[in-house]
Each structure stands twice: as structure tokens, then as C-alpha cells.
Design a protein around this motif. Sequence first.
Motif, PDB file in Angstrom:
ATOM      1  N   GLU A  51       1.474  -4.832  -6.537  1.00  0.00           N
ATOM      2  CA  GLU A  51       1.359  -3.720  -5.596  1.00  0.00           C
ATOM      3  C   GLU A  51       2.733  -3.127  -5.296  1.00  0.00           C
ATOM      4  OE1 GLU A  51      -2.360  -4.790  -2.678  1.00  0.00           O
ATOM      5  OE2 GLU A  51      -0.415  -5.702  -2.274  1.00  0.00           O
ATOM      6  N   ASP A  52       2.747  -1.836  -5.055  1.00  0.00           N
ATOM      7  CA  ASP A  52       3.938  -1.203  -4.507  1.00  0.00           C
ATOM      8  C   ASP A  52       4.017  -1.513  -3.019  1.00  0.00           C
ATOM      9  OD1 ASP A  52       4.606  -0.050  -6.938  1.00  0.00           O
ATOM     10  OD2 ASP A  52       3.570   1.835  -6.504  1.00  0.00           O
ATOM     11  N   GLY A  77       0.791  -1.203   0.000  1.00  0.00           N
ATOM     12  CA  GLY A  77       0.000   0.000   0.000  1.00  0.00           C
ATOM     13  C   GLY A  77       0.826   1.256   0.000  1.00  0.00           C
ATOM     14  N   SER A  78       0.131   2.386   0.051  1.00  0.00           N
ATOM     15  CA  SER A  78       0.815   3.662  -0.048  1.00  0.00           C
ATOM     16  C   SER A  78       0.070   4.713   0.735  1.00  0.00           C
ATOM     17  CB  SER A  78       0.912   4.100  -1.510  1.00  0.00           C
ATOM     18  OG  SER A  78      -0.369   4.171  -2.080  1.00  0.00           O
ATOM     19  N   ARG A 132      13.609   4.523  -4.337  1.00  0.00           N
ATOM     20  CA  ARG A 132      12.737   3.633  -5.096  1.00  0.00           C
ATOM     21  C   ARG A 132      13.539   2.471  -5.656  1.00  0.00           C
ATOM     22  NH1 ARG A 132       9.853   5.185 -10.865  1.00  0.00           N
ATOM     23  NH2 ARG A 132       8.748   3.213 -11.187  1.00  0.00           N
ATOM     24  N   LEU A 133      13.082   1.254  -5.350  1.00  0.00           N
ATOM     25  CA  LEU A 133      13.704   0.047  -5.885  1.00  0.00           C
ATOM     26  C   LEU A 133      12.718  -0.567  -6.884  1.00  0.00           C
ATOM     27  CD1 LEU A 133      15.234  -1.507  -2.640  1.00  0.00           C
ATOM     28  CD2 LEU A 133      16.253   0.121  -4.237  1.00  0.00           C
ATOM     29  N   LEU A 146       9.351  -1.036  -4.634  1.00  0.00           N
ATOM     30  CA  LEU A 146       9.539  -0.911  -3.186  1.00  0.00           C
ATOM     31  C   LEU A 146      10.087   0.478  -2.905  1.00  0.00           C
ATOM     32  CD1 LEU A 146       9.784  -1.959  -0.264  1.00  0.00           C
ATOM     33  CD2 LEU A 146      11.991  -2.961  -0.897  1.00  0.00           C
ATOM     34  N   TYR A 147       9.401   1.219  -2.036  1.00  0.00           N
ATOM     35  CA  TYR A 147       9.817   2.564  -1.656  1.00  0.00           C
ATOM     36  C   TYR A 147      10.334   2.530  -0.214  1.00  0.00           C
ATOM     37  CZ  TYR A 147       7.382   4.230  -5.821  1.00  0.00           C
ATOM     38  OH  TYR A 147       6.982   4.443  -7.123  1.00  0.00           O
ATOM     39  N   LEU A 148      11.582   2.922  -0.048  1.00  0.00           N
ATOM     40  CA  LEU A 148      12.208   2.951   1.269  1.00  0.00           C
ATOM     41  C   LEU A 148      12.257   4.391   1.764  1.00  0.00           C
ATOM     42  CD1 LEU A 148      15.244   0.563   0.637  1.00  0.00           C
ATOM     43  CD2 LEU A 148      12.979  -0.025   1.535  1.00  0.00           C
ATOM     44  N   GLU A 149      11.538   4.675   2.837  1.00  0.00           N
ATOM     45  CA  GLU A 149      11.553   6.011   3.445  1.00  0.00           C
ATOM     46  C   GLU A 149      12.697   6.089   4.444  1.00  0.00           C
ATOM     47  OE1 GLU A 149       8.876   8.941   6.287  1.00  0.00           O
ATOM     48  OE2 GLU A 149       7.935   7.219   5.308  1.00  0.00           O
ATOM     49  N   VAL A 150      13.553   7.067   4.271  1.00  0.00           N
ATOM     50  CA  VAL A 150      14.789   7.159   5.052  1.00  0.00           C
ATOM     51  C   VAL A 150      14.564   7.917   6.346  1.00  0.00           C
ATOM     52  CG1 VAL A 150      17.083   8.219   5.089  1.00  0.00           C
ATOM     53  CG2 VAL A 150      16.325   6.937   3.077  1.00  0.00           C
TER      54      VAL A 150
END
Length: 320
Positions: free
Chosen positions: A136-137, A92-93, A192-193, A209-213
Motif C-alpha cells: 500500500e501507499d 490509503g489515498s 514522493r518517497l 510514501l507521499y508527504l504533503e507539505v
Amino acid sequence: MEFKDYYKTMGVARDATQDEIKRAYRKLARKFHPDVSKESDAEKRFKEVGEAYEVLKDPEKRAAYDQLGMNWQAGQEFRPPPDWDAGFEFRGSGPLGGEEAAAFSDFFESLFGRGGFRTAHGTTQRSSRGFHLRGEDHHAKVMIDLEDAFRGATRSLTLQIPGLDTQGHLITHSRTLNVRIPKGIRQGQQIRLTGQGAPGMGEGQAGDLYLEVEFRPHPFYTVEGRDLFLELPVAPWEAALGGKVKAPTPDGLIDLTIPANAGAGKKLRLKGRGIPGKPPGDLYVVLQIALPKADTESAKALYRKMEESLKFNPRARLGV
């Protein structure tokens, strides 16, 4: 804020299966529904049960909540740490927001109102060759060292992916990724991967896959955007007389000039010594005056001499 024990609210064990949680919810929802219940606190209890179920029915929310609860002790004032959900990979997002989050307690909103995890469906495509669905992301929060943002790095990151076993119990499994952390990345930015999200169906592409730092707490610096802040202790004579003192920066020690008669809280700006970028951030050194202890007779005598010689009243501006 009070920590909410959702398992206690639902009357289920912490290792309850998803079917057991669903049955408990249906039973309690019937019991406390405001339209049929004769309980005096039916509406309040109905909302509490709904909030608990919103978390426990979702393996992803539940796994993060369980991790958070491991470090909580009864009677303690609750404040969610910034890294409470770090390392978990979610579908999800985006957060639950607006009326969705406001319908529940401040406790819920402090966790899921800013980082709730709704399922985001992929894009469906149909053609004469069949049915295709983009995966899905996925999203995750990852913790890195501040130094990685200054120099860039490649790090091996392990993510926990919640799921259910064949009996419906919550489980997690791990996957490890080698991730390039770009120089100059800021807290809150995403990496973003491509293709590392959920697999697609048919010929549909995999999601991303989004990695929030997030930065791990640093022993010296706090971060605001690209700017860094350092609280630097100085002796009273260094603040009064001025001069050069050693000060740490992410690039090493420097000789910092302290102006004469610098008071506590004075801010010295070191331009361009913050997180790299276009433009780079700055490093702000905030002076803190450290007083020597009067723990010897000679130290006490020196303080008495200062008292007599300087005739200094730090509260003069207050009229006292």
C-alpha cells in the motif's frame, strides 16, 4: 462548531480496545436502529453512533482524533488547526468525499472530509511463480519552515504510525526519515518517497510514501500559492510624505519606497520575491498605518494641533 466527543457517544473509555469499541457499536446500533427502536431520537442517535464508530474503529483516524482532542477544552468554539493531523503516517489515498463525508456531521467533514484516510489496496499480480502484491501507499502531512521552500533543505522528519498491540489497544510507534525538501516547493505539494510505504507480498514492490507539505505559521508572512504577503506598519508621516523604509524579505532587509499619500491597505508588489519557481511568486507588502499613542502632554498637544490645522474628516465619504 461544536467538538464531538466520540468516546462519550460510544460510552467507552479513551483507552478502550478495538474489540470493546466494536461491541459498544453493535449494542448501540441495535438499540437505535430506526427500523426497530422506539426512541424518539433514534435516527439522530443512530447517525451519531455510526459517525463515532467510523473514526474509532480505524486506528489511524483514531490516533489523529486523539491528538486533536488533547488540545481541546470544554466550552471552547472548535476550529480544527491546519496541522491537526501533521506527523501521522496513514495508509490509503485521498479524502472521504461526496456522499460519504456528507452522511456525517460538519465536525467530521471538517476533519476527514478533506483528509480522510481510506485504505488503498495494492496491485495484485499472479504468475506461475506465485502470488505477488504491491504494498500500500502511505500518506502523511509534514510541517516545514517557509525558508526551506526558498533555499531547499534536508530535514529529519519523525512520523507517528498508529497500530494495535496484542490486546487491541491503540499504540503508535515512530520512524524517522531524512527527507530532501526541494527548492520552490509549494504548500499542498507532495514529496514522493519511493518504496517507503507498506512492504509488498511475495515479489511485489513496496508501496510509496507521499508527504504533503504544509508551512508552519510564519511571524511575518502569509502564503497564497507562490506569493507572499507582508503587513508592514508605517508611521502616519511616512504614509503621508512618502520615502524609504526598511522592510524584511526572505532574502534580507531592503529599502522600500513608500509613495506619498499612501493609505492603509495599499499594496506594493515586489516582483519575483515570492517562493522560487518558473515563474517565481511575488511578495506583496500591505501598508498598515501605526498611530503613535497620545500618552504624554506633548503628544496630546501635537494631535490637537493636527486636528485644528488639517481639518480632516475621515468619514466625509459617508456623509457624516
